[in-house]
Design a protein around this motif. Sequence first.
Motif, PDB file in Angstrom:
ATOM      1  N   ILE A  20       0.861  -1.226   0.161  1.00 23.67           N
ATOM      2  CA  ILE A  20       0.007  -0.053  -0.091  1.00 23.67           C
ATOM      3  C   ILE A  20       0.808   1.216   0.073  1.00 23.67           C
ATOM      4  O   ILE A  20       0.476   2.014  -0.673  1.00 23.67           O
ATOM      5  CB  ILE A  20      -0.896  -0.067   0.991  1.00 23.67           C
ATOM      6  CG1 ILE A  20      -2.119  -1.008   1.213  1.00 23.67           C
ATOM      7  CG2 ILE A  20      -1.674   1.344   1.338  1.00 23.67           C
ATOM      8  CD1 ILE A  20      -2.785  -1.237   2.147  1.00 23.67           C
ATOM      9  N   LEU A  21       1.926   1.285   0.950  1.00 25.58           N
ATOM     10  CA  LEU A  21       3.056   2.277   0.961  1.00 25.58           C
ATOM     11  C   LEU A  21       3.580   2.567  -0.499  1.00 25.58           C
ATOM     12  O   LEU A  21       3.634   3.741  -1.031  1.00 25.58           O
ATOM     13  CB  LEU A  21       4.058   2.180   1.792  1.00 25.58           C
ATOM     14  CG  LEU A  21       3.609   1.938   3.354  1.00 25.58           C
ATOM     15  CD1 LEU A  21       5.018   1.645   4.099  1.00 25.58           C
ATOM     16  CD2 LEU A  21       3.311   3.530   3.625  1.00 25.58           C
ATOM     17  N   ALA A  22       3.847   1.460  -1.226  1.00 30.73           N
ATOM     18  CA  ALA A  22       4.383   1.666  -2.634  1.00 30.73           C
ATOM     19  C   ALA A  22       3.572   2.248  -3.661  1.00 30.73           C
ATOM     20  O   ALA A  22       3.885   2.725  -4.444  1.00 30.73           O
ATOM     21  CB  ALA A  22       5.061   0.350  -2.939  1.00 30.73           C
ATOM     22  N   PHE A  23       2.150   1.753  -3.466  1.00 31.87           N
ATOM     23  CA  PHE A  23       1.113   2.031  -4.539  1.00 31.87           C
ATOM     24  C   PHE A  23       0.851   3.417  -4.293  1.00 31.87           C
ATOM     25  O   PHE A  23       0.898   4.231  -5.199  1.00 31.87           O
ATOM     26  CB  PHE A  23      -0.014   1.197  -4.373  1.00 31.87           C
ATOM     27  CG  PHE A  23      -1.075   1.619  -5.213  1.00 31.87           C
ATOM     28  CD1 PHE A  23      -1.120   1.272  -6.597  1.00 31.87           C
ATOM     29  CD2 PHE A  23      -2.117   2.368  -4.611  1.00 31.87           C
ATOM     30  CE1 PHE A  23      -2.116   1.723  -7.414  1.00 31.87           C
ATOM     31  CE2 PHE A  23      -3.111   2.786  -5.419  1.00 31.87           C
ATOM     32  CZ  PHE A  23      -3.175   2.367  -6.780  1.00 31.87           C
ATOM     33  N   VAL A  24       0.908   4.184  -3.163  1.00 34.50           N
ATOM     34  CA  VAL A  24       0.465   5.438  -2.958  1.00 34.50           C
ATOM     35  C   VAL A  24       1.858   6.221  -3.319  1.00 34.50           C
ATOM     36  O   VAL A  24       1.552   7.466  -4.164  1.00 34.50           O
ATOM     37  CB  VAL A  24       0.191   5.746  -1.545  1.00 34.50           C
ATOM     38  CG1 VAL A  24       0.102   7.290  -1.225  1.00 34.50           C
ATOM     39  CG2 VAL A  24      -0.974   5.320  -1.144  1.00 34.50           C
ATOM     40  N   ALA A  25       2.882   6.022  -3.227  1.00 33.38           N
ATOM     41  CA  ALA A  25       4.296   6.479  -3.615  1.00 33.38           C
ATOM     42  C   ALA A  25       4.239   6.612  -5.247  1.00 33.38           C
ATOM     43  O   ALA A  25       4.632   7.621  -5.581  1.00 33.38           O
ATOM     44  CB  ALA A  25       5.256   5.893  -3.127  1.00 33.38           C
ATOM     45  N   ILE A  26       3.809   5.496  -5.731  1.00 36.33           N
ATOM     46  CA  ILE A  26       3.813   5.621  -7.109  1.00 36.33           C
ATOM     47  C   ILE A  26       2.741   6.226  -7.906  1.00 36.33           C
ATOM     48  O   ILE A  26       3.105   7.088  -8.811  1.00 36.33           O
ATOM     49  CB  ILE A  26       3.611   4.073  -7.626  1.00 36.33           C
ATOM     50  CG1 ILE A  26       4.845   3.110  -7.539  1.00 36.33           C
ATOM     51  CG2 ILE A  26       3.461   4.137  -9.425  1.00 36.33           C
ATOM     52  CD1 ILE A  26       4.488   1.582  -7.778  1.00 36.33           C
ATOM     53  N   CYS A  27       1.627   6.498  -7.135  1.00 35.87           N
ATOM     54  CA  CYS A  27       0.806   7.444  -7.809  1.00 35.87           C
ATOM     55  C   CYS A  27       1.236   8.880  -7.325  1.00 35.87           C
ATOM     56  O   CYS A  27       0.927   9.944  -8.245  1.00 35.87           O
ATOM     57  CB  CYS A  27      -0.774   7.305  -6.803  1.00 35.87           C
ATOM     58  SG  CYS A  27      -1.612   5.753  -7.420  1.00 35.87           S
ATOM     59  N   VAL A  28       1.733   9.045  -6.183  1.00 37.71           N
ATOM     60  CA  VAL A  28       2.183  10.522  -5.928  1.00 37.71           C
ATOM     61  C   VAL A  28       3.232  10.885  -6.844  1.00 37.71           C
ATOM     62  O   VAL A  28       3.427  11.995  -7.373  1.00 37.71           O
ATOM     63  CB  VAL A  28       2.630  10.820  -4.614  1.00 37.71           C
ATOM     64  CG1 VAL A  28       3.570  11.946  -4.272  1.00 37.71           C
ATOM     65  CG2 VAL A  28       1.674  10.352  -3.644  1.00 37.71           C
TER      66      VAL A  28
END
Length: 103
Positions: free
Chosen positions: A54-62
């Motif tokens: 989840i952390l990685a997915f939000v980071a990619i989106c940002v």
Amino acid sequence: MPVIGLIIGGVLHKTHIKWRMTPIDWLTLSLLIASDILILVRYHYQAISLLIMILAFVAICVAIGLAWRRGEILYHTFFKLWWRLLFIPSVIAYLVLIVLQWC
């Protein structure tokens, strides 16, 4: 656990040392830890890998959003926006886990 995060964040924010983290930033950290503990208690599953995804997915989106909108990704802006946007899924996950705990 989240209340402890808010208390620690409030105390550190009001000290003479200038912390760049606000109480909400500390709350995000404590919500992630509390969510992992709730999943471990309820489902007997170590959810740290799920939280990292989840952390990685939000980071990619940002990162994609910053690159698209500004044309560059500055580390300070990226990290601050990423951590503040991470607050939303952590609150939702924590509330869902609390509701499931009561059912």
